[in-house]
Motif scaffolding. Structure first.
Motif, mmCIF file in Angstrom:
data_model
loop_
_atom_site.group_PDB
_atom_site.id
_atom_site.type_symbol
_atom_site.label_atom_id
_atom_site.label_comp_id
_atom_site.label_asym_id
_atom_site.label_seq_id
_atom_site.Cartn_x
_atom_site.Cartn_y
_atom_site.Cartn_z
ATOM 1 N N GLY A 98 0.809 -1.327 0.011
ATOM 2 C CA GLY A 98 0.071 0.013 0.064
ATOM 3 C C GLY A 98 0.843 1.380 0.035
ATOM 4 N N GLU A 99 1.971 1.161 0.732
ATOM 5 C CA GLU A 99 2.728 2.463 0.651
ATOM 6 C C GLU A 99 3.499 2.804 -0.626
ATOM 7 N N ALA A 100 3.821 1.635 -1.380
ATOM 8 C CA ALA A 100 4.507 1.721 -2.513
ATOM 9 C C ALA A 100 3.400 2.536 -3.550
ATOM 10 N N LEU A 101 2.091 1.934 -3.427
ATOM 11 C CA LEU A 101 1.194 2.345 -4.376
ATOM 12 C C LEU A 101 0.754 3.948 -4.133
ATOM 13 N N LEU A 102 0.662 4.190 -2.785
ATOM 14 C CA LEU A 102 0.552 5.656 -2.313
ATOM 15 C C LEU A 102 1.495 6.545 -2.965
ATOM 16 N N ALA A 103 2.638 6.142 -2.619
ATOM 17 C CA ALA A 103 3.787 6.842 -3.188
ATOM 18 C C ALA A 103 3.894 7.248 -4.673
ATOM 19 N N GLU A 104 3.597 6.237 -5.496
ATOM 20 C CA GLU A 104 3.654 6.293 -6.786
ATOM 21 C C GLU A 104 2.221 7.178 -7.445
ATOM 22 N N LEU A 105 1.182 7.071 -6.891
ATOM 23 C CA LEU A 105 0.160 7.826 -7.080
ATOM 24 C C LEU A 105 0.530 9.351 -6.612
ATOM 25 N N ASP A 106 0.903 9.499 -5.580
ATOM 26 C CA ASP A 106 1.245 10.854 -4.906
ATOM 27 C C ASP A 106 2.220 11.445 -5.927
ATOM 28 N N MET A 107 3.171 10.806 -6.464
ATOM 29 C CA MET A 107 4.345 11.127 -7.650
ATOM 30 C C MET A 107 3.736 11.810 -8.802
ATOM 31 N N LEU A 108 2.762 10.703 -9.175
ATOM 32 C CA LEU A 108 1.963 11.023 -10.545
ATOM 33 C C LEU A 108 0.848 12.268 -10.285
ATOM 34 N N LEU A 109 0.169 12.359 -9.189
ATOM 35 C CA LEU A 109 -0.663 13.356 -9.143
ATOM 36 C C LEU A 109 -0.033 14.785 -9.106
ATOM 37 N N ARG A 110 1.270 14.684 -8.574
ATOM 38 C CA ARG A 110 2.009 16.047 -8.360
ATOM 39 C C ARG A 110 2.410 16.663 -9.863
ATOM 40 N N LYS A 111 2.586 15.545 -10.922
ATOM 41 C CA LYS A 111 2.954 15.915 -12.069
ATOM 42 C C LYS A 111 1.641 16.493 -12.972
ATOM 43 N N VAL A 112 0.612 16.259 -12.395
ATOM 44 C CA VAL A 112 -0.710 16.593 -13.394
ATOM 45 C C VAL A 112 -0.951 18.294 -13.619
ATOM 46 N N ARG A 113 -1.123 18.519 -14.727
ATOM 47 C CA ARG A 113 -1.049 20.121 -15.096
ATOM 48 C C ARG A 113 -2.236 20.388 -16.090
ATOM 49 N N PRO A 114 -2.882 21.373 -16.059
ATOM 50 C CA PRO A 114 -3.977 21.556 -17.023
ATOM 51 C C PRO A 114 -3.520 21.608 -18.540
ATOM 52 N N LEU A 115 -4.199 21.165 -19.388
ATOM 53 C CA LEU A 115 -3.899 21.032 -20.784
ATOM 54 C C LEU A 115 -4.088 22.290 -21.356
ATOM 55 N N LYS A 116 -3.254 22.785 -22.418
ATOM 56 C CA LYS A 116 -3.625 23.997 -23.152
ATOM 57 C C LYS A 116 -5.142 23.613 -23.905
ATOM 58 N N ARG A 117 -5.549 24.848 -24.136
ATOM 59 C CA ARG A 117 -6.815 24.891 -24.892
ATOM 60 C C ARG A 117 -6.955 24.784 -26.304
ATOM 61 N N GLU A 118 -7.893 24.401 -26.846
ATOM 62 C CA GLU A 118 -7.685 24.107 -28.345
ATOM 63 C C GLU A 118 -7.449 25.383 -29.003
ATOM 64 N N GLY A 119 -6.463 25.285 -30.030
ATOM 65 C CA GLY A 119 -6.355 26.744 -30.803
ATOM 66 C C GLY A 119 -7.308 26.744 -31.986
ATOM 67 N N ALA A 120 -6.922 27.847 -32.907
ATOM 68 C CA ALA A 120 -7.874 28.480 -33.832
ATOM 69 C C ALA A 120 -8.047 27.303 -34.951
ATOM 70 N N ASP A 121 -7.133 26.416 -35.115
ATOM 71 C CA ASP A 121 -7.580 25.393 -36.311
ATOM 72 C C ASP A 121 -8.005 24.202 -35.648
ATOM 73 N N GLY A 122 -8.298 24.207 -34.285
ATOM 74 C CA GLY A 122 -9.097 23.092 -33.793
ATOM 75 C C GLY A 122 -8.185 22.028 -33.161
ATOM 76 N N THR A 123 -6.964 22.093 -33.181
ATOM 77 C CA THR A 123 -5.921 21.136 -32.624
ATOM 78 C C THR A 123 -5.837 21.675 -31.261
ATOM 79 N N ILE A 124 -5.374 20.621 -30.509
ATOM 80 C CA ILE A 124 -5.078 20.615 -29.019
ATOM 81 C C ILE A 124 -3.616 20.878 -28.885
ATOM 82 N N ALA A 125 -3.166 21.845 -28.216
ATOM 83 C CA ALA A 125 -1.753 22.154 -28.172
ATOM 84 C C ALA A 125 -1.460 21.510 -26.787
ATOM 85 N N ARG A 126 -0.304 20.876 -26.825
ATOM 86 C CA ARG A 126 0.043 20.206 -25.457
ATOM 87 C C ARG A 126 1.362 21.028 -24.962
#
Length: 126
Positions: A98-126
Motif C-alpha cells: 500500500g505504501e508503494a502504491l500511495l507513493a507512486e500515485l502521489d508522485m503522478l498526481l504532483r505531475k498533473v497539469r492543465p492542458l492547453k485549450r484548443e487553438g484556432a485550427d481545432g487542434t489541441i496544443a500540449r
C-alpha cells in the motif's frame, strides 16, 4: 468516517466524462498506474477509477487499489488544478504494498497539469 469521504462533485460519474478522457487527454504512467487527465469546467479536480478485471480477477484486490487511489486523490485534491483524472491500474499494482502504491500515485498526481485549450485550427496544443 463521513468527514473523509470524497464529495460527489469530486467524482467522475457520467460515461461521457470517461469517454472524453480516453480520447483527448494528457497521459502519465508509472510502474503500477496509468493516469489520463484533461481540463474540466467545474471548480474542482475530479477523479474517475477504471480498475478492470484484467488487473486482478479478485474483487478484494481491485477494491484495495481503488481505496488507495481515492486516498491519494483526497490528499492531493487541494493542490490539483481543475482537471478530470482517470486512474487505471496495471497488473503489477496487485503485488505492491500500500505504501508503494500511495507513493507512486502521489508522485503522478504532483505531475498533473492543465492542458492547453484548443487553438484556432481545432487542434489541441500540449
Amino acid at each position: 468516517m463521513r468527514a473523509a469521504a470524497l464529495p460527489r462533485d469530486a467524482r467522475l460519474r457520467r460515461a461521457a466524462d470517461f469517454a472524453a478522457l480516453r480520447t483527448v487527454s494528457g497521459r502519465l504512467g508509472g510502474r503500477c498506474f496509468l493516469l489520463r487527465f484533461g481540463n474540466n469546467d467545474v471548480d474542482t479536480a475530479r477523479l474517475g477509477l477504471a480498475i478492470s478485471k484484467r488487473c486482478s480477477k479478485r474483487a478484494v484486490d481491485r477494491n484495495r487499489i481503488k481505496r488507495l487511489a481515492r486516498e491519494a486523490f483526497r490528499r492531493a485534491r487541494i493542490a490539483l488544478p481543475h482537471v478530470d483524472i482517470l486512474v487505471m491500474a496495471r497488473d503489477s499494482a496487485v503485488k505492491e504494498t500500500g505504501e508503494a502504491l500511495l507513493a507512486e500515485l502521489d508522485m503522478l498526481l504532483r505531475k498533473v497539469r492543465p492542458l492547453k485549450r484548443e487553438g484556432a485550427d481545432g487542434t489541441i496544443a500540449r
